[in-house]
Design a protein around this motif. Structure first.
Motif, mmCIF file in Angstrom:
data_model
loop_
_atom_site.group_PDB
_atom_site.id
_atom_site.type_symbol
_atom_site.label_atom_id
_atom_site.label_comp_id
_atom_site.label_asym_id
_atom_site.label_seq_id
_atom_site.Cartn_x
_atom_site.Cartn_y
_atom_site.Cartn_z
ATOM 1 N N GLY A 166 4.450 10.646 -10.921
ATOM 2 C CA GLY A 166 5.820 10.534 -11.145
ATOM 3 C C GLY A 166 6.542 11.959 -11.237
ATOM 4 N N THR A 167 5.798 13.122 -11.502
ATOM 5 C CA THR A 167 6.418 14.373 -11.198
ATOM 6 C C THR A 167 6.627 14.623 -9.897
ATOM 7 N N TYR A 168 5.971 14.485 -8.857
ATOM 8 C CA TYR A 168 5.915 14.586 -7.759
ATOM 9 C C TYR A 168 6.578 13.728 -6.721
ATOM 10 N N GLY A 169 7.128 12.580 -7.241
ATOM 11 C CA GLY A 169 7.861 11.412 -6.299
ATOM 12 C C GLY A 169 6.813 10.397 -6.072
ATOM 13 N N GLY A 170 5.500 10.417 -6.399
ATOM 14 C CA GLY A 170 4.570 9.407 -6.069
ATOM 15 C C GLY A 170 4.409 8.107 -6.888
ATOM 16 N N ASP A 171 5.333 7.926 -7.750
ATOM 17 C CA ASP A 171 5.662 6.821 -8.717
ATOM 18 C C ASP A 171 6.582 5.715 -8.038
ATOM 19 N N LYS A 172 6.875 5.788 -6.933
ATOM 20 C CA LYS A 172 7.760 4.915 -6.138
ATOM 21 C C LYS A 172 6.977 4.523 -4.583
ATOM 22 N N ILE A 173 7.155 3.334 -3.990
ATOM 23 C CA ILE A 173 6.824 3.075 -2.963
ATOM 24 C C ILE A 173 7.120 3.934 -1.704
ATOM 25 N N ILE A 174 6.116 4.820 -1.293
ATOM 26 C CA ILE A 174 6.560 5.744 -0.190
ATOM 27 C C ILE A 174 6.395 5.131 1.297
ATOM 28 N N SER A 175 5.379 4.324 1.420
ATOM 29 C CA SER A 175 4.858 3.796 2.625
ATOM 30 C C SER A 175 4.450 2.211 2.436
ATOM 31 N N GLY A 176 4.527 1.442 3.645
ATOM 32 C CA GLY A 176 4.239 0.186 3.383
ATOM 33 C C GLY A 176 5.211 -0.873 3.847
ATOM 34 N N THR A 177 4.990 -2.243 3.585
ATOM 35 C CA THR A 177 5.853 -3.046 3.980
ATOM 36 C C THR A 177 7.116 -3.309 2.950
ATOM 37 N N VAL A 178 8.014 -4.321 3.273
ATOM 38 C CA VAL A 178 9.285 -4.528 2.382
ATOM 39 C C VAL A 178 8.983 -5.946 1.807
ATOM 40 N N PHE A 179 7.911 -6.442 1.767
ATOM 41 C CA PHE A 179 7.933 -7.676 1.182
ATOM 42 C C PHE A 179 7.469 -7.687 -0.004
ATOM 43 N N SER A 180 8.123 -8.550 -0.817
ATOM 44 C CA SER A 180 8.045 -8.779 -2.449
ATOM 45 C C SER A 180 6.412 -8.616 -2.856
ATOM 46 N N LYS A 181 5.664 -9.361 -2.029
ATOM 47 C CA LYS A 181 4.067 -9.428 -2.592
ATOM 48 C C LYS A 181 3.739 -8.091 -2.452
ATOM 49 N N TYR A 182 4.114 -7.340 -1.476
ATOM 50 C CA TYR A 182 3.408 -5.757 -1.502
ATOM 51 C C TYR A 182 3.904 -5.110 -2.752
ATOM 52 N N LYS A 183 5.244 -5.252 -2.848
ATOM 53 C CA LYS A 183 5.851 -4.778 -3.902
ATOM 54 C C LYS A 183 5.302 -4.609 -5.282
ATOM 55 N N GLN A 184 4.930 -6.255 -5.308
ATOM 56 C CA GLN A 184 4.217 -6.481 -6.684
ATOM 57 C C GLN A 184 2.648 -5.868 -6.909
ATOM 58 N N PHE A 185 2.318 -5.797 -5.639
ATOM 59 C CA PHE A 185 0.793 -5.389 -5.588
ATOM 60 C C PHE A 185 0.864 -3.920 -6.093
ATOM 61 N N VAL A 186 1.669 -3.191 -5.282
ATOM 62 C CA VAL A 186 1.709 -1.735 -5.890
ATOM 63 C C VAL A 186 2.114 -1.654 -7.352
ATOM 64 N N THR A 187 3.099 -2.422 -7.936
ATOM 65 C CA THR A 187 3.443 -2.287 -9.257
ATOM 66 C C THR A 187 2.275 -2.438 -10.121
ATOM 67 N N ASN A 188 1.441 -3.632 -9.556
ATOM 68 C CA ASN A 188 0.104 -3.879 -10.528
ATOM 69 C C ASN A 188 -0.675 -2.707 -10.324
ATOM 70 N N CYS A 189 -0.900 -1.890 -9.290
ATOM 71 C CA CYS A 189 -1.672 -0.890 -9.299
ATOM 72 C C CYS A 189 -1.185 0.229 -10.179
ATOM 73 N N PHE A 190 -0.010 0.578 -10.054
ATOM 74 C CA PHE A 190 0.664 1.509 -10.962
ATOM 75 C C PHE A 190 0.393 1.265 -12.666
ATOM 76 N N GLU A 191 0.432 0.013 -12.970
ATOM 77 C CA GLU A 191 -0.138 -0.452 -14.272
ATOM 78 C C GLU A 191 -1.286 -0.141 -14.622
ATOM 79 N N ILE A 192 -2.260 -0.297 -13.600
ATOM 80 C CA ILE A 192 -3.844 -0.033 -13.860
ATOM 81 C C ILE A 192 -4.125 1.490 -13.995
ATOM 82 N N ILE A 193 -3.306 2.388 -13.294
ATOM 83 C CA ILE A 193 -3.651 3.663 -13.362
ATOM 84 C C ILE A 193 -2.216 4.257 -13.473
ATOM 85 N N PRO A 194 -1.853 4.384 -14.953
ATOM 86 C CA PRO A 194 -0.581 5.026 -15.149
ATOM 87 C C PRO A 194 -0.371 6.371 -15.166
#
Length: 345
Positions: free
Chosen positions: A270-298
């Motif tokens: 989060g300090t260096y801008g890595g807590d948002k999607i930088i690369s990947g698809t625009v599909f909601s399924k992908y966004k949810q996948f990344v969100t789930n990963c963020f929750e696993i490694i906060p």
């Protein structure tokens, strides 16, 4: 820094000097509130201005306004109505994951979330508090008060191996190896983007002019300290890459700042801008996948995996390795599964 109410009371009570700075001969004219931002760690400009308005900042023993411009050889003092904080580190029964111990050194596997040493907003519950509970008479480097045993550190939300000295002889021996950059340290990092090849990042690391909490990479040697990180690609997942980083120097936030500098910030940093999607698809399924990963490694996906050094007594090179913590390894497996599922039959 203390609350604004304490600043207002400063003129009515006995005052104690908390900071004294003699301005360098080569210092250009600079507003004092801005000057002190670079001298007082984690102090906001508003807080400094409040201290100046309350008369808690003296220049050549006189109060000044925030617009005052410091001059070469000015003597600046920050005075407050209470004595400086006790720098003694008090022992606390904090569990330590000791990988190796002998009469000279300790190697500890630090979990993410544990602050290494007391400091601003973290005066207790640190690794050093645990060290002074479990061990007596730990040495400390000159000018490194409150950090017994430490010859280096890793960030609060970085996990992995940390080297501790148990006596003065080993402290001097190990400190010299760090100074000469002969300590072998490798980190694993998950970064945004598809890195195509191995590489090296260099530059002068110094505090950001926009946000003092973070470090920037400059090409001007007057703005920071020289830094070198070598990285090697281990595994690609289309939109993120697992890399191994080998440090040639050990600057504050070095890997985090270097990877941000080349456009590949650490995953969920989060300090260096890595807590948002930088690369990947625009599909909601992908966004949810990344969100789930963020929750696993906060936290930032960074682990100090291996450490090697010449032992202060045996003079033999010894090396230690560590397993990835559960949060990091779980996220890696999720990316492997996601990538393989996305491959065409």
């Amino acid at each position: 820094m203390v609350e604004e109410e304490e600043f207002r009371e400063a003129e009515e009570q006995d005052l104690y000097e908390h900071l004294r700075v003699v301005v360098d001969k080569g210092q250009s004219l600079l507003r004092i509130d801005k000057f002190l931002m670079y001298k007082i760690e984690n102090a906001s400009r508003n807080r400094i201005q409040s201290a100046i308005d309350a008369g808690s900042v003296l220049v050549n023993e006189k109060t000044v306004k925030a617009s005052y411009k410091v001059k070469p050889m000015d003597v600046i003092s920050v005075v407050l109505p209470h004595p400086p904080r006790d720098t003694e580190v008090y022992p606390e029964d904090i569990p330590l994951n000791i990988v190796y111990e002998d009469n000279d050194v300790l190697v500890i596997n630090k979990p993410a979330g544990l602050v290494v040493h007391p400091g601003y907003n973290n005066y207790s519950g640190t690794l050093v508090n645990g060290l002074v509970y479990h061990f007596q008479q730990l040495p400390q480097l000159p000018g490194n008060d409150g950090r017994p045993g430490l010859v280096h550190r890793i960030d609060k939300d970085t996990s992995g191996l940390l080297l501790i000295s148990k006596n003065e002889k080993s402290m001097a021996w190990l400190a010299r190896q760090f100074y000469e950059h002969t300590i072998a340290r490798k980190y694993l990092a998950l970064v945004w983007g598809d890195l195509e090849e191995d590489g090296t990042v260099t530059g002068y690391i110094g505090r950001s002019l926009r946000d003092r909490r973070i470090m920037d990479v400059y090409q001007d040697e007057t703005k920071g300290k020289w830094s070198v990180t070598h990285y090697r690609v281990l595994e690609r997942f289309n939109y993120v890459t697992l890399i191994e980083c080998q440090l040639e120097t050990g600057r504050t936030h070095q890997i985090r700042a270097h990877m941000k500098h080349i456009g590949h910030p650490l995953f969920n940093d989060g300090t260096y801008g890595g807590d948002k999607i930088i690369s990947g698809t625009v599909f909601s399924k992908y966004k949810q996948f990344v969100t789930n990963c963020f929750e696993i490694i906060p936290r930032q996906a960074l682990h100090a995996k291996s450490l090697g050094f010449v032992h202060p007594s045996s003079r033999q090179f010894i090396h230690f390795d560590s397993e990835l913590p559960a949060d990091f390894s779980t996220v890696l497996q999720k990316w492997r599964n996601y990538t393989s599922a996305a491959q065409p039959e």
